[in-house]
Scaffold this motif. Sequence first.
Motif, PDB file in Angstrom:
ATOM      1  N   GLY A  93       0.818  -1.214   0.000  1.00  0.00           N
ATOM      2  CA  GLY A  93       0.000   0.000   0.000  1.00  0.00           C
ATOM      3  C   GLY A  93       0.848   1.258   0.000  1.00  0.00           C
ATOM      4  O   GLY A  93       0.546   2.234  -0.691  1.00  0.00           O
ATOM      5  N   ILE A  94       1.944   1.241   0.771  1.00  0.00           N
ATOM      6  CA  ILE A  94       2.840   2.409   0.800  1.00  0.00           C
ATOM      7  C   ILE A  94       3.471   2.596  -0.587  1.00  0.00           C
ATOM      8  O   ILE A  94       3.537   3.723  -1.106  1.00  0.00           O
ATOM      9  CB  ILE A  94       3.955   2.231   1.866  1.00  0.00           C
ATOM     10  CG1 ILE A  94       3.362   2.168   3.276  1.00  0.00           C
ATOM     11  CG2 ILE A  94       4.990   3.349   1.748  1.00  0.00           C
ATOM     12  CD1 ILE A  94       2.864   3.479   3.852  1.00  0.00           C
ATOM     13  N   LEU A  95       3.888   1.494  -1.215  1.00  0.00           N
ATOM     14  CA  LEU A  95       4.499   1.621  -2.547  1.00  0.00           C
ATOM     15  C   LEU A  95       3.487   2.160  -3.552  1.00  0.00           C
ATOM     16  O   LEU A  95       3.837   2.957  -4.429  1.00  0.00           O
ATOM     17  CB  LEU A  95       5.074   0.271  -3.019  1.00  0.00           C
ATOM     18  CG  LEU A  95       6.312  -0.213  -2.258  1.00  0.00           C
ATOM     19  CD1 LEU A  95       6.847  -1.503  -2.871  1.00  0.00           C
ATOM     20  CD2 LEU A  95       7.423   0.847  -2.220  1.00  0.00           C
ATOM     21  N   LYS A  96       2.226   1.790  -3.415  1.00  0.00           N
ATOM     22  CA  LYS A  96       1.186   2.336  -4.312  1.00  0.00           C
ATOM     23  C   LYS A  96       1.028   3.839  -4.093  1.00  0.00           C
ATOM     24  O   LYS A  96       0.939   4.610  -5.046  1.00  0.00           O
ATOM     25  CB  LYS A  96      -0.153   1.641  -4.060  1.00  0.00           C
ATOM     26  CG  LYS A  96      -0.326   0.389  -4.888  1.00  0.00           C
ATOM     27  CD  LYS A  96      -1.748  -0.124  -4.791  1.00  0.00           C
ATOM     28  CE  LYS A  96      -1.741  -1.614  -5.118  1.00  0.00           C
ATOM     29  NZ  LYS A  96      -2.724  -2.365  -4.370  1.00  0.00           N
ATOM     30  N   LEU A  97       0.993   4.245  -2.829  1.00  0.00           N
ATOM     31  CA  LEU A  97       0.876   5.685  -2.521  1.00  0.00           C
ATOM     32  C   LEU A  97       2.041   6.471  -3.117  1.00  0.00           C
ATOM     33  O   LEU A  97       1.901   7.635  -3.477  1.00  0.00           O
ATOM     34  CB  LEU A  97       0.891   5.919  -1.002  1.00  0.00           C
ATOM     35  CG  LEU A  97      -0.347   5.589  -0.193  1.00  0.00           C
ATOM     36  CD1 LEU A  97      -0.068   5.851   1.289  1.00  0.00           C
ATOM     37  CD2 LEU A  97      -1.517   6.439  -0.653  1.00  0.00           C
ATOM     38  N   MET A  98       3.197   5.812  -3.202  1.00  0.00           N
ATOM     39  CA  MET A  98       4.423   6.492  -3.647  1.00  0.00           C
ATOM     40  C   MET A  98       4.681   6.299  -5.141  1.00  0.00           C
ATOM     41  O   MET A  98       5.727   6.732  -5.648  1.00  0.00           O
ATOM     42  CB  MET A  98       5.620   5.928  -2.854  1.00  0.00           C
ATOM     43  CG  MET A  98       5.608   6.232  -1.374  1.00  0.00           C
ATOM     44  SD  MET A  98       5.810   7.989  -1.035  1.00  0.00           S
ATOM     45  CE  MET A  98       7.527   8.243  -1.494  1.00  0.00           C
ATOM     46  N   ALA A  99       3.735   5.664  -5.836  1.00  0.00           N
ATOM     47  CA  ALA A  99       3.982   5.229  -7.222  1.00  0.00           C
ATOM     48  C   ALA A  99       4.524   6.332  -8.127  1.00  0.00           C
ATOM     49  O   ALA A  99       5.490   6.111  -8.853  1.00  0.00           O
ATOM     50  CB  ALA A  99       2.718   4.627  -7.804  1.00  0.00           C
ATOM     51  N   ASP A 100       3.914   7.521  -8.123  1.00  0.00           N
ATOM     52  CA  ASP A 100       4.350   8.569  -9.056  1.00  0.00           C
ATOM     53  C   ASP A 100       5.204   9.633  -8.377  1.00  0.00           C
ATOM     54  O   ASP A 100       5.402  10.719  -8.909  1.00  0.00           O
ATOM     55  CB  ASP A 100       3.121   9.232  -9.695  1.00  0.00           C
ATOM     56  CG  ASP A 100       2.344   8.223 -10.532  1.00  0.00           C
ATOM     57  OD1 ASP A 100       3.008   7.413 -11.217  1.00  0.00           O
ATOM     58  OD2 ASP A 100       1.100   8.215 -10.461  1.00  0.00           O
ATOM     59  N   ILE A 101       5.684   9.332  -7.183  1.00  0.00           N
ATOM     60  CA  ILE A 101       6.415  10.353  -6.412  1.00  0.00           C
ATOM     61  C   ILE A 101       7.924  10.144  -6.554  1.00  0.00           C
ATOM     62  O   ILE A 101       8.442   9.068  -6.255  1.00  0.00           O
ATOM     63  CB  ILE A 101       5.984  10.319  -4.929  1.00  0.00           C
ATOM     64  CG1 ILE A 101       4.481  10.616  -4.836  1.00  0.00           C
ATOM     65  CG2 ILE A 101       6.789  11.307  -4.104  1.00  0.00           C
ATOM     66  CD1 ILE A 101       3.902  10.584  -3.442  1.00  0.00           C
ATOM     67  N   LYS A 102       8.586  11.195  -7.038  1.00  0.00           N
ATOM     68  CA  LYS A 102      10.052  11.097  -7.277  1.00  0.00           C
ATOM     69  C   LYS A 102      10.837  11.267  -5.966  1.00  0.00           C
ATOM     70  O   LYS A 102      11.865  10.619  -5.767  1.00  0.00           O
ATOM     71  CB  LYS A 102      10.498  12.198  -8.243  1.00  0.00           C
ATOM     72  CG  LYS A 102       9.952  12.068  -9.661  1.00  0.00           C
ATOM     73  CD  LYS A 102      11.078  11.747 -10.624  1.00  0.00           C
ATOM     74  CE  LYS A 102      10.625  11.428 -12.036  1.00  0.00           C
ATOM     75  NZ  LYS A 102       9.253  10.971 -12.244  1.00  0.00           N
ATOM     76  N   ASP A 103      10.357  12.169  -5.102  1.00  0.00           N
ATOM     77  CA  ASP A 103      11.045  12.413  -3.834  1.00  0.00           C
ATOM     78  C   ASP A 103      10.752  11.254  -2.886  1.00  0.00           C
ATOM     79  O   ASP A 103       9.672  11.166  -2.295  1.00  0.00           O
ATOM     80  CB  ASP A 103      10.547  13.737  -3.226  1.00  0.00           C
ATOM     81  CG  ASP A 103      11.190  14.025  -1.874  1.00  0.00           C
ATOM     82  OD1 ASP A 103      12.012  13.209  -1.419  1.00  0.00           O
ATOM     83  OD2 ASP A 103      10.858  15.065  -1.277  1.00  0.00           O
TER      84      ASP A 103
END
Length: 195
Positions: A93-103
């Motif tokens: 779930g955390i990886l999904k939340l971070m999917a399009d986040i570069k930082d």
Amino acid sequence: MTIYFISSNPQKVKEIKELTAGRIAIQHINHEYPELQLDTIEEVARASANHIRHMKWVKTPFFIEDSGLLIHALNGFPGPFSAFVFDKIGNEGILKLMADIKDRRAVFKTVIAFCSGVNEEPRLFTGIVEGRIADSIRGSGGFGYDPIFEYEGRTFAEMSTEEKNRVSHRGRAFMEFLNHVEDSGIAVGASSGAR
Ligand code: IMP
């Protein structure tokens, strides 16, 4: 003197046993306690210790520890809600939340709350480690968010307990704590009795 560590998390006990070995004698008390949902990890640790010191079953001196993952791009989320979020959405779930986040910058934090007696306010010791959220789940060691927390190219789950302890939030908080109990004469060079 024996210092009691109150926790129902066997993985934390394993790490703490290694961290304190040869320095202080600690004894694990396997007891659950309520964790309030407060704004910071410090407040949660303080509230838990204050709750525990009024319990009939408590033995002193004791400490508890509370930890959490703070993701920069998510304004410090999940922070004090780390246990709840891990139970609900896990590392996937955390990886999904971070999917399009570069930082991908993230921090792990541990707060130890130590009470020398039932009438004493808890004293806090903090440790942090700066890392990043990995692009995928990697490694089979550790626990919780370890497989997605990367430090210098490896996730904590790709490290041995000894390697993780050397650099981790928990390891750093314990160095502060151990220095305090040794300097104040609460514990003098005893070997670890943790189990
Ligand atoms: P707590 O300190 O037990 O409240 O932990 C909060 C959440 O962070 C739980 O989901 C733990 O599994 C996780 N957690 C705590 N410490 C660590 C750690 O050292 N590595 C990875 N996850 C952790």
